[in-house]
Design an enzyme around this catalytic site. Structure first.
Site, short mmCIF file in Angstrom:
data_model
loop_
_atom_site.label_atom_id
_atom_site.label_comp_id
_atom_site.label_asym_id
_atom_site.label_seq_id
_atom_site.Cartn_x
_atom_site.Cartn_y
_atom_site.Cartn_z
N ASP A 299 0.83 -1.20 0.00
CA ASP A 299 0.00 0.00 0.00
C ASP A 299 0.87 1.26 0.00
O ASP A 299 1.85 1.35 0.73
CB ASP A 299 -0.91 0.00 1.25
CG ASP A 299 -1.83 1.20 1.30
OD1 ASP A 299 -2.58 1.39 0.33
OD2 ASP A 299 -1.80 1.95 2.30
N GLU A 341 1.16 -0.85 -5.20
CA GLU A 341 0.03 0.08 -5.23
C GLU A 341 0.64 1.46 -5.40
O GLU A 341 0.92 2.16 -4.43
CB GLU A 341 -0.81 -0.01 -3.95
CG GLU A 341 -2.20 0.61 -4.12
CD GLU A 341 -2.32 2.03 -3.58
OE1 GLU A 341 -3.09 2.81 -4.16
OE2 GLU A 341 -1.66 2.37 -2.59
C1 OTU Z 1 -4.20 3.73 -0.71
O1 OTU Z 1 -4.50 4.71 -1.69
C2 OTU Z 1 -5.46 2.94 -0.47
O2 OTU Z 1 -5.84 2.29 -1.66
C3 OTU Z 1 -6.51 3.86 0.04
O3 OTU Z 1 -7.76 3.22 0.17
C4 OTU Z 1 -6.03 4.41 1.36
O4 OTU Z 1 -6.92 5.40 1.76
C5 OTU Z 1 -4.62 5.02 1.27
O5 OTU Z 1 -3.72 4.22 0.51
C6 OTU Z 1 -4.01 5.15 2.62
O6 OTU Z 1 -3.65 3.91 3.16
O7 OTU Z 1 -4.09 8.13 -2.23
O8 OTU Z 1 -6.61 7.99 -2.97
O9 OTU Z 1 0.14 6.25 -4.98
O10 OTU Z 1 -2.44 7.05 -4.39
O11 OTU Z 1 -1.69 4.88 -1.74
C7 OTU Z 1 -5.93 6.81 -2.69
C8 OTU Z 1 -0.54 5.62 -3.98
C9 OTU Z 1 -4.51 7.03 -2.27
C10 OTU Z 1 -1.70 6.44 -3.41
C11 OTU Z 1 -2.53 5.50 -2.64
C12 OTU Z 1 -3.69 5.88 -1.85
#
Ligand code: OTU
Length: 664
Positions: A299, A341
């Site tokens: 993540d 991710e």
């Molecule tokens: C991720 O997303 C998860 O998919 C989200 O659901 C979480 O809220 C977040 O991490 C925090 O844990 O900004 O709008 O480049 O874009 O990590 C989603 C990566 C997010 C980020 C991504 C993030």
């Protein structure tokens, strides 16, 4: 073979005498601990050069770096010792297959399904009982959203983790997770789960210890007594959740200090420049692997390293961390793959898949899979504009991957849709970036006159004009706004078009839970305190099992979409040209509405397939000659099982029509 010679024989990558000496002394020290065998020591030897080099790059300035390296090696040994035999057996099989170029995640036909275990079926046990649903749809990889212990109330959908190896009692316990993983493996399926490694919850034991004044744990986070450093950071850092969590720091009274909180104020960024944090997370990663997770979703991986004066995203050290984690995982659990991710610029996403480096004979690896966020955003752009210019111009260059890796392709996931397009390309195809962006936001929020979409803007930033988009696939495709049979039919075709393309353009196709029933936006989140301020919950519907039954009733939208997706997946399985890592070439269709992509199988004995997609609500045609020689005058459309309709050397596609055309 004794450990030192096993390690030495595995070690084909070490040049520096000092590293070699370190390996041998580590190996002989580890020999006095139980659990190591020749497999362990030879894998250790093979990866040790990478481990030492990457560890020194990150932590070389830390005193007693050798001591840390020894602790690291001991963690590897302990986790290897604890790894269940059946997982070790599967590691060996996967290692062998991978050496022959057939890693498990490259098995042709593989598909994925992303779901919240609780919203899908109550908990992990319930999920397990519902596996026949996924089997029937044709799913291989079960991609679960976080199920770890997390605080009550708004916990960002479980992305604020209070205990990385503790299953939240609302989901079940360790046995229910291990039981699910076992059953998946028995059925030939795989489990994907999160490693939320950028931040912990503010009620994780580490955060609580920091609040209680323990210096050791204070240094697990970025904690500053005054605004000097926070201000230096803020000057160059963008904001992730500007609406609900402005700024990147939060004042914490118990600490009498500012803590870095890039996401929500209850998500404290872990300080990976502290080697103690690395060792903790390594143990957690291997612990998850030992519960039977096959694919670890890293993540927010671009955020792992922070440096004032930078955006604190995609820094080189973030890559070094992933390389080091992968080298360690390859010793204990080589069957486990990493999923990046990284929802960042496409040129940055691919860097998480391959750092391009070689150490001796081994390629230095990071992740093996990444979400194809670029394809996802381009598909929605083409659907709104009806034009394939940007998709055609960008898809090729933003899709290339190093061998041995694959994309996870999708139309929707639990997050918002970000409009991350290459501005130069937008201009190249005749749009202007600002108005183009405004149009898409207006279109998908339903404000644009005549728009069929019913979404909402997520995280609108009044200063920059930026926003992202929330909404389910079906609602964004017009099913919610459809008032008659004709509009409903067009909406269903749009959903089929997107899922058909996700199944055939490149990568492993992923269904987001609920999409297989064409679920509409769920506005109930507005009255749930913990969800009300995050409209991403509108597209995270609870599985409607009553609606699910309608998939057996002919003529229902549920039956239509479920069977279409199932058809895409089962057909794809038998078509080598549509394998996740088969090649592709974007062709000129001569129509601004028609996307034409040729898929080229890895073996020349297999037929090529051309994917033709009409993004217009009206019939369109393209010259058969555009497919190139070999497709003949009336190619077979594998999707319909009939020859494509032709007229005067042109192939005809109905409104939103999709064809998979086979070479003669
Ligand atoms: C991720 O997303 C998860 O998919 C989200 O659901 C979480 O809220 C977040 O991490 C925090 O844990 O900004 O709008 O480049 O874009 O990590 C989603 C990566 C997010 C980020 C991504 C993030």
């Amino acid at each position: 073979m004794d450990p030192a010679s096993a390690a030495r024989s595995g070690n084909r990558v070490l040049e520096a005498q000092s590293t070699r000496g370190l390996l041998l002394s580590t190996a002989s020290r580890l020999a006095s601990f139980p659990g190591g065998d020749a497999t362990f020591f030879s894998r250790l030897g093979f990866r040790y050069g990478t481990i030492v080099e990457t560890f020194r790059r990150l932590y070389g300035s830390v005193p007693e770096v050798e001591g840390y390296l020894e602790r690291l090696a001991l963690i590897l040994l302990e986790c290897y010792r604890d790894r269940p035999d059946r997982l070790k057996d599967s590691d060996s099989r996967r290692e062998k297959a991978q050496a022959q170029g057939r890693a498990w995640f490259l098995e042709p036909g593989l598909t994925a399904y992303m779901a919240y275990a609780d919203r899908f079926a109550g908990n992990l046990e319930g999920f397990r009982r519902r596996l026949p649903w996924l089997k029937e749809l044709g799913i291989d990889i079960v991609h679960l959203m976080p199920f770890f212990r997390s605080h009550e109330g708004n916990n960002d959908g479980g992305y604020a983790v209070s205990d990385y190896l503790g299953i939240d009692p609302r989901f079940g316990d360790r046995d229910s997770l291990v039981g699910l993983a076992d059953e998946l493996h028995e059925k030939g399926m795989f489990l994907a789960a999160d490693l939320v490694l950028n931040h912990s919850s503010d009620d994780h034991a580490w955060a609580l210890a920091a609040k209680a004044g323990e210096g050791k744990y204070r240094s697990y986070y970025y904690v500053y007594p005054d605004r000097e450093m926070p201000d230096r950071f803020e000057s160059a850092m963008p904001q992730v959740f500007p609406e609900t969590a402005p700024g990147n720091f939060t004042f914490v009274p118990e600490l009498d200090a500012w803590v870095m909180t890039v996401f929500h104020d209850f998500q404290w960024d872990l300080n990976w420049s502290n080697p103690e944090v690395f060792l903790e997370m390594l143990r957690i990663l291997l612990g998850l692997a030992n519960m039977g997770v096959d694919l670890l979703r890293l993540d927010a991986v671009p955020y792992l390293w922070k440096k004032p004066g930078t955006s604190c995203q995609n820094l080189e050290e973030a890559h070094v961390i992933v390389r080091l984690l992968k080298a360690c995982a390859d010793i204990v659990a080589p069957g486990v793959a990493f999923l990046a991710e990284a929802i960042v610029q496409p040129s940055e996403i691919v860097r998480y898949l391959d750092s391009g480096g070689l150490a001796g004979e081994a390629r230095v690896e990071e992740c093996q899979l990444a979400y194809h966020a670029s394809l996802m955003a381009l598909l929605w752009e083409a659907l709104a504009t009806r034009k394939v210019g940007l998709l055609s111009a960008t898809f090729g260059s933003e899709t290339r991957l190093p061998p041995g890796t694959a994309w996870l392709s999708y139309a929707r996931c639990h997050d918002d849709i970000g409009l991350g397009y290459d501005e130069a390309k937008i201009r190249e195809v005749g749009f202007t970036p600002g108005p183009h962006r405004r149009f898409l936001l207006d279109f998908y929020s339903g404000r644009f006159p005549g728009s069929f979409a019913r979404g909402r803007l997520f995280m609108e930033n009044p200063v920059t004009g930026d926003a992202r988009i929330s909404g389910t696939c079906a609602s964004l495709c017009g099913l919610e706004s459809a008032v008659d049979g004709e509009e409903t039919e067009l909406a269903l075709r749009r959903i089929e078009l997107l899922y058909g393309l996700v199944s055939s353009l490149v990568g492993i196709p992923m269904v987001f839970s609920g999409d297989e029933l064409a679920s509409l936006n769920d506005y109930g989140y507005q009255s749930e305190a913990e969800h009300a301020e995050d409209n991403r919950w509108m597209h995270r519907p609870r599985m409607d099992w009553e609606a699910a039954e309608r998939k057996a009733a002919e003529g229902t939208r549920e039956a239509r979409i479920f069977h279409s997706i199932r058809h895409f997946f089962s057909l794809r399985r038998g078509i080598p040209a549509l394998a996740q890592d088969a090649g592709f070439r974007v062709l000129a269709s001569g129509s601004e509405n028609v996307l034409l992509v040729q898929r080229c199988p890895r073996s020349e004995d297999e037929r090529r397939v051309a994917v033709a997609a009409n993004f217009s609500p009206e019939e369109r045609a393209f010259p058969l000659a555009a497919l190139g020689p070999g497709f003949g005058q009336s190619p077979l459309d594998l999707l319909s099982g009939r020859a494509v309709t032709t007229f005067g050397g042109m192939a005809i596609l109905p409104a939103y029509g999709l064809s998979w055309l086979a070479e003669a």
